[in-house]
Write an enzyme that holds these catalytic residues in place. Sequence first.
Site, PDB file in Angstrom:
ATOM      1  N   SER A  41       0.829  -1.213   0.000  1.00 41.83           N
ATOM      2  CA  SER A  41       0.000   0.000   0.000  1.00 41.83           C
ATOM      3  C   SER A  41       0.864   1.264   0.000  1.00 41.83           C
ATOM      4  CB  SER A  41      -1.084   0.010   1.077  1.00 41.83           C
ATOM      5  OG  SER A  41      -2.098  -0.940   0.739  1.00 41.83           O
ATOM      6  N   HIS A  82       4.391  14.454   5.551  1.00 38.57           N
ATOM      7  CA  HIS A  82       4.320  15.868   5.189  1.00 38.57           C
ATOM      8  C   HIS A  82       4.912  16.637   6.363  1.00 38.57           C
ATOM      9  CE1 HIS A  82       1.484  14.656   2.034  1.00 38.57           C
ATOM     10  NE2 HIS A  82       0.895  13.920   2.955  1.00 38.57           N
ATOM     11  N   CYS A  87      -1.317  -3.648   3.818  1.00 35.11           N
ATOM     12  CA  CYS A  87      -2.208  -4.793   3.700  1.00 35.11           C
ATOM     13  C   CYS A  87      -1.409  -6.065   3.904  1.00 35.11           C
ATOM     14  CB  CYS A  87      -2.865  -4.815   2.328  1.00 35.11           C
ATOM     15  SG  CYS A  87      -4.075  -3.500   2.164  1.00 35.11           S
TER      16      CYS A  87
END
Lengths: 125, 125
Positions: free
Chosen positions: B61, B66, B81
């Site tokens: 995934s 940020h 996952c």
Amino acid sequence: MVGKHCILELYDCDHAKLNDEAFLRTTITTAAKRAGATLLNLITHRFEPQGVTGLALLAESHLSIHTWPENGYAAVDVFTCGDQTMPEQACELLRQELGAKNHALKSFQRETPAALATAVRHPKA
Amino acid sequence: MVGKHCILELYDCDHAKLNDEAFLRTTITTAAKRAGATLLNLITHRFEPQGVTGLALLAESHLSIHTWPENGYAAVDVFTCGDQTMPEQACELLRQELGAKNHALKSFQRETPAALATAVRHPKA
């Protein structure tokens, strides 16, 4: 509002669209615009035998999608910062474009420091 | 367990590290490994006058970060996952490497269809 994160599950989608990397690139680009965000970069990867991941780097944070065509399912998250962006609009566009017959959307505020509300920054030219 | 999503806020981090794109690329790569994930692609963007976004496309995934160096803050999410991955380990490594004096971690299961538990797929060679 400073940082808003939407977690979207899309069920019973159009299988072919979930496996169409080019379609997803176009749709992610449109979704970013719909959210009022600026797309700075977009990467995708197609898995074998099926499934696509797309990650969009936005001036306002990011949008991701991971698809499992064999299950008609896509996992989406849209994180945007700033008062000018509408991540739910991106979610709604993805829901429509992928033909999801069912979905579940959760959204929550990120626990950003208060000072971020006045932060100013720009993408590098 | 099929899909696990970790949302991590890192506070009071080392400002210089938060603004160091090369350092963050290395740290994201290490964090992905620590989670037991396979890094397929990594994009970063440095903002002006400061701040960096990094998005890692994983076989399992994604991982995003940020940063707002001026506030000592980083917003992270790690979505993986499969039963073999440990997204919390990636979070812990990022917390340590960025010198976060405070943090908040939330994690939750994605509402994936039950059939995903048996889905098999591989990165394209």
